[in-house]
Design a protein around this motif. Structure first.
Motif, PDB file in Angstrom:
ATOM      1  N   PHE A 198      51.761  43.253  39.406  1.00 21.75           N
ATOM      2  CA  PHE A 198      50.638  43.274  38.481  1.00 21.75           C
ATOM      3  C   PHE A 198      49.354  43.088  39.275  1.00 21.75           C
ATOM      4  N   VAL A 199      48.376  43.933  39.016  1.00 22.04           N
ATOM      5  CA  VAL A 199      47.119  43.889  39.755  1.00 22.04           C
ATOM      6  C   VAL A 199      46.055  43.178  38.921  1.00 22.04           C
ATOM      7  N   GLU A 200      45.336  42.249  39.558  1.00 21.17           N
ATOM      8  CA  GLU A 200      44.244  41.551  38.886  1.00 21.17           C
ATOM      9  C   GLU A 200      42.973  41.679  39.717  1.00 21.17           C
ATOM     10  N   PHE A 201      41.846  41.759  39.003  1.00 18.27           N
ATOM     11  CA  PHE A 201      40.542  41.886  39.659  1.00 18.27           C
ATOM     12  C   PHE A 201      39.757  40.589  39.448  1.00 18.27           C
ATOM     13  N   LEU A 202      39.747  39.746  40.457  1.00 17.41           N
ATOM     14  CA  LEU A 202      39.128  38.434  40.379  1.00 17.41           C
ATOM     15  C   LEU A 202      38.398  38.124  41.685  1.00 17.41           C
ATOM     16  N   VAL A 203      37.427  37.220  41.596  1.00 19.80           N
ATOM     17  CA  VAL A 203      36.709  36.794  42.798  1.00 19.80           C
ATOM     18  C   VAL A 203      37.622  35.961  43.683  1.00 19.80           C
ATOM     19  N   HIS A 204      38.354  35.048  43.061  1.00 20.57           N
ATOM     20  CA  HIS A 204      39.259  34.161  43.806  1.00 20.57           C
ATOM     21  C   HIS A 204      40.710  34.545  43.514  1.00 20.57           C
ATOM     22  N   PRO A 205      41.619  34.258  44.409  1.00 22.94           N
ATOM     23  CA  PRO A 205      43.024  34.619  44.186  1.00 22.94           C
ATOM     24  C   PRO A 205      43.590  33.885  42.979  1.00 22.94           C
ATOM     25  N   PRO A 206      44.368  34.583  42.134  1.00 20.84           N
ATOM     26  CA  PRO A 206      44.982  33.930  40.982  1.00 20.84           C
ATOM     27  C   PRO A 206      45.933  32.819  41.434  1.00 20.84           C
ATOM     28  N   VAL A 207      46.016  31.780  40.607  1.00 12.74           N
ATOM     29  CA  VAL A 207      46.825  30.613  40.939  1.00 12.74           C
ATOM     30  C   VAL A 207      48.001  30.507  39.979  1.00 12.74           C
ATOM     31  N   ARG A 208      49.127  30.110  40.503  1.00 13.41           N
ATOM     32  CA  ARG A 208      50.328  29.957  39.678  1.00 13.41           C
ATOM     33  C   ARG A 208      50.205  28.708  38.809  1.00 13.41           C
ATOM     34  N   SER A 209      49.681  28.881  37.607  1.00  9.84           N
ATOM     35  CA  SER A 209      49.559  27.793  36.631  1.00  9.84           C
ATOM     36  C   SER A 209      49.168  28.414  35.304  1.00  9.84           C
ATOM     37  N   GLY A 210      49.291  27.630  34.226  1.00  8.83           N
ATOM     38  CA  GLY A 210      48.917  28.118  32.907  1.00  8.83           C
ATOM     39  C   GLY A 210      49.642  29.398  32.555  1.00  8.83           C
ATOM     40  N   LYS A 211      48.887  30.417  32.126  1.00  8.69           N
ATOM     41  CA  LYS A 211      49.521  31.676  31.730  1.00  8.69           C
ATOM     42  C   LYS A 211      50.154  32.397  32.917  1.00  8.69           C
ATOM     43  N   ARG A 212      49.772  32.020  34.136  1.00  9.25           N
ATOM     44  CA  ARG A 212      50.338  32.639  35.339  1.00  9.25           C
ATOM     45  C   ARG A 212      51.497  31.819  35.916  1.00  9.25           C
ATOM     46  N   ARG A 213      52.104  31.025  35.097  1.00 11.80           N
ATOM     47  CA  ARG A 213      53.160  30.123  35.561  1.00 11.80           C
ATOM     48  C   ARG A 213      54.390  30.876  36.086  1.00 11.80           C
ATOM     49  N   ASN A 214      54.546  32.141  35.694  1.00 14.35           N
ATOM     50  CA  ASN A 214      55.722  32.905  36.127  1.00 14.35           C
ATOM     51  C   ASN A 214      55.464  33.725  37.387  1.00 14.35           C
ATOM     52  N   MET A 215      54.314  33.502  38.029  1.00 15.48           N
ATOM     53  CA  MET A 215      54.018  34.209  39.269  1.00 15.48           C
ATOM     54  C   MET A 215      54.974  33.736  40.363  1.00 15.48           C
ATOM     55  N   ILE A 216      55.379  34.669  41.225  1.00 16.86           N
ATOM     56  CA  ILE A 216      56.220  34.305  42.364  1.00 16.86           C
ATOM     57  C   ILE A 216      55.521  34.768  43.644  1.00 16.86           C
ATOM     58  N   GLY A 217      55.736  34.062  44.718  1.00 18.63           N
ATOM     59  CA  GLY A 217      55.110  34.417  45.984  1.00 18.63           C
ATOM     60  C   GLY A 217      53.606  34.161  45.960  1.00 18.63           C
ATOM     61  N   HIS A 218      52.887  34.837  46.847  1.00 19.28           N
ATOM     62  CA  HIS A 218      51.446  34.649  46.965  1.00 19.28           C
ATOM     63  C   HIS A 218      50.724  35.968  46.692  1.00 19.28           C
ATOM     64  N   PRO A 219      49.563  35.917  46.020  1.00 15.77           N
ATOM     65  CA  PRO A 219      48.799  37.138  45.770  1.00 15.77           C
ATOM     66  C   PRO A 219      48.407  37.812  47.086  1.00 15.77           C
ATOM     67  N   ARG A 220      48.410  39.146  47.074  1.00 16.99           N
ATOM     68  CA  ARG A 220      48.023  39.905  48.266  1.00 16.99           C
ATOM     69  C   ARG A 220      46.684  40.589  48.022  1.00 16.99           C
ATOM     70  N   LEU A 221      45.727  40.348  48.903  1.00 16.18           N
ATOM     71  CA  LEU A 221      44.410  40.962  48.777  1.00 16.18           C
ATOM     72  C   LEU A 221      44.519  42.450  49.135  1.00 16.18           C
ATOM     73  N   VAL A 222      44.179  43.304  48.170  1.00 16.89           N
ATOM     74  CA  VAL A 222      44.299  44.744  48.369  1.00 16.89           C
ATOM     75  C   VAL A 222      42.960  45.379  48.725  1.00 16.89           C
ATOM     76  N   ARG A 223      41.884  44.894  48.045  1.00 13.04           N
ATOM     77  CA  ARG A 223      40.580  45.510  48.282  1.00 13.04           C
ATOM     78  C   ARG A 223      39.472  44.569  47.848  1.00 13.04           C
ATOM     79  N   GLU A 224      38.340  44.641  48.538  1.00  9.99           N
ATOM     80  CA  GLU A 224      37.155  43.881  48.159  1.00  9.99           C
ATOM     81  C   GLU A 224      36.058  44.852  47.704  1.00  9.99           C
ATOM     82  N   TYR A 225      35.280  44.415  46.709  1.00  3.10           N
ATOM     83  CA  TYR A 225      34.226  45.257  46.151  1.00  3.10           C
ATOM     84  C   TYR A 225      32.846  44.630  46.394  1.00  3.10           C
TER      85      TYR A 225
END
Length: 307
Positions: A198-225
């Protein structure tokens, strides 16, 4: 499901033929033709008259009843989702590969509760290694809706729907050990019990908590704008669909089935839906709201829920 008239953007109601002949095209002509043809051939389906299917028991029973007994108008655009779902199902069905011991597609089964029959059409049933029954259901969904499934898992309505299918299957001597729901959008397929990107567009990397509690591993930075936002690729494990026992399913189904059967038998209008359902359905997704409001008005009640 007597959708008989097309509702124009300016509020006019037209017959299907008049809609097709209209020079002011508000929705694609060929899609309107397909929608109207499908509706005209709908009379032999299980979702008409007083026949009760599993989907009829979900959501608002009053709208289900009113849509069955009343001709109503709706915009062609609002009916596109149902045709879209049918098209997707045709892509993934494999009726030519059906085998009574291994896999069955589009299998309609029936069961009774206190003399009232309910039917359900299983998208796919597999008996793995002749010892594990898997019931699978496909759902078409908009791309924007995928994030809710990715974060939270299958929608509650779909969990109940597939569990009722599983109960009906068990009544017909098909064992069900596992339920899978695959959500299909134009861009992605998300299935319960599996890992999905799942791709997200955020300033800071998403954190595994709250609604993102089912995230596994670490977010990978794909591109900066230039704006400062960044494109992050994340992976989520979609929760499994819980498998309910017979008692739980019957507790859910019995009063709904009795209520809808009574409505068809004697014309007693089902009650309005609960507040949570009314919050999303009444404003934009109910085709018979006017009839419902008129009934509530007779008793000095309102459908409006304070926010």
């Amino acid at each position: 499901m007597p959708w008989k008239r097309a509702l124009c953007p300016d509020g006019q109601e037209k017959t299907f033929d008049d809609c097709l002949a209209c020079q002011s095209e508000c929705f694609d002509l060929e899609i309107r033709e397909a929608l109207f043809e499908r509706e005209r051939n709908w009379q032999a389906a299980e979702h008409t008259g007083d026949r009760i299917s599993v989907t009829a028991l979900l959501g608002c029973l009053r709208s289900t009843y009113l849509e069955r007994v009343t001709d109503y108008a709706a915009t062609p655009e609002s009916m596109w989702y149902s045709l879209r779902g049918e098209l997707i199902h045709r892509l993934v069905e494999r009726p030519d590969m059906d085998n009574p011991y291994l896999r069955r597609s589009e299998m309609r089964l029936r069961a009774s509760v206190n003399g009232h029959e309910v039917s359900g059409q299983l998208d796919n049933y597999k008996l793995r290694f002749l010892e594990q029954g898997v019931l699978k259901d496909w759902k078409s969904i908009g791309d924007n809706g995928l994030q809710y499934v990715i974060f939270e898992g299958a929608k509650e309505e779909h969990i109940w729907q597939t569990n009722i299918y599983a109960w009906i299957a068990r009544q017909n001597r098909f064992r069900v050990d596992h339920i899978e729901i695959a959500y299909l959008s134009l861009m992605q397929v998300v299935k319960t019990g599996q890992v999905t990107p799942f791709v997200e567009f955020l300033v800071h990397p998403p954190v595994r908590s709250g609604k993102r509690r089912n995230m596994i591993g670490h977010p990978r930075l794909v591109r900066e704008y230039p704006s400062g936002k960044k494109k992050w690729e994340c992976y989520y494990r979609i929760p499994e669909v819980p498998l309910y026992d017979d008692r739980s399913v019957l507790t859910f189904v019995t009063p709904k089935l009795a209520c809808l059967a009574q409505a068809f038998d004697s014309g007693i209008l089902p009650p309005v839906a609960d507040e949570e359902t009314r919050r999303w359905k009444c404003d934009g997704y109910c085709r018979v709201r006017g009839l419902c409001e008129a009934e509530e008005g007779k008793h000095g009640r309102s459908l409006v829920i304070p926010r």
